[in-house]
Design a protein around this motif. Structure first.
Motif, short mmCIF file in Angstrom:
data_model
loop_
_atom_site.label_atom_id
_atom_site.label_comp_id
_atom_site.label_asym_id
_atom_site.label_seq_id
_atom_site.Cartn_x
_atom_site.Cartn_y
_atom_site.Cartn_z
N TYR A 151 -9.48 6.31 -2.13
CA TYR A 151 -9.21 7.98 -1.76
C TYR A 151 -10.00 8.12 -0.52
N CYS A 204 -2.98 4.22 5.31
CA CYS A 204 -4.08 3.26 4.71
C CYS A 204 -3.79 1.86 5.13
N ASN A 259 -7.94 -0.55 -7.59
CA ASN A 259 -6.96 -0.68 -6.66
C ASN A 259 -6.36 0.53 -6.14
N THR A 260 -7.25 1.49 -6.08
CA THR A 260 -6.85 2.77 -5.47
C THR A 260 -8.03 3.31 -4.58
N GLU A 298 0.50 5.36 0.17
CA GLU A 298 -0.07 6.55 0.16
C GLU A 298 0.52 7.79 -0.19
N LEU A 357 0.81 -1.27 0.01
CA LEU A 357 -0.05 -0.04 0.02
C LEU A 357 0.84 1.19 -0.13
N ASN A 384 -13.41 5.57 -6.60
CA ASN A 384 -12.16 4.89 -6.42
C ASN A 384 -11.63 4.04 -7.49
N SER A 429 -4.90 9.63 -1.52
CA SER A 429 -4.98 8.37 -2.39
C SER A 429 -4.00 7.19 -1.70
N CYS A 430 -4.47 5.83 -1.93
CA CYS A 430 -3.95 4.79 -1.19
C CYS A 430 -3.77 3.71 -2.62
N ALA A 431 -2.71 3.44 -3.02
CA ALA A 431 -2.55 2.31 -4.41
C ALA A 431 -2.18 1.10 -3.51
N SER A 436 -1.14 -2.84 -4.38
CA SER A 436 -0.81 -3.74 -5.64
C SER A 436 -0.25 -5.07 -4.80
#
Length: 122
Positions: free
Chosen positions: A79, A95, A76-77, A5, A3, A73, A20-22, A24
């Motif tokens: 907000y 996150c 995979n992201t 941010e 994760l 959202n 934002s929090c991506a 993977s």
């Protein structure tokens, strides 16, 4: 699960920020995702959490009406839209996501991002 941010920064009281929090890695079968925050010298507190299906979102009383996890959202992201920010100094926003294992009984694991700093000035 990883994760990351972003979106933190310096803002004046009454202003807005969008974090934002991506995510993977193995993001399938995640239980929920959300945001915690921690101010210096204080305990980490839950800000908002959304179920994997997106059907339920819970907010801390202190942010209700001001913060939202928006419905746009990206894949995979996640907000966090923060409006009408209060002058609370510097707070780290984290996150997280939780995930059940496939073992029997299943075990719940929680994954954290590295945090993004938000400073609200008066």
């Amino acid at each position: 699960v990883q994760l990351v941010e972003s979106g933190g920064g310096l803002v004046q009281a009454g202003g807005s920020l969008r974090l934002s929090c991506a995510a993977s890695g193995s993001t399938s079968s995640n239980n929920d995702m959300g945001w915690y925050r921690q101010a210096s010298g204080k305990q980490r507190e839950l800000v908002a959490a959304i179920t994997n299906s997106g059907s339920t979102i819970n907010y801390a009383d202190s942010v209700k009406g001001r913060f939202t996890i928006p419905g746009d959202n990206a894949k995979n992201t996640m907000y966090l839209q923060m409006n009408t920010l209060k002058s609370e100094g510097t707070t780290e926003y984290y996150c997280y996501t939780s995930k059940f294992s496939t073992s029997d009984p299943p075990a719940l694991s929680i994954y954290w991002g590295q945090g993004t700093q938000v400073t609200v000035s008066s």
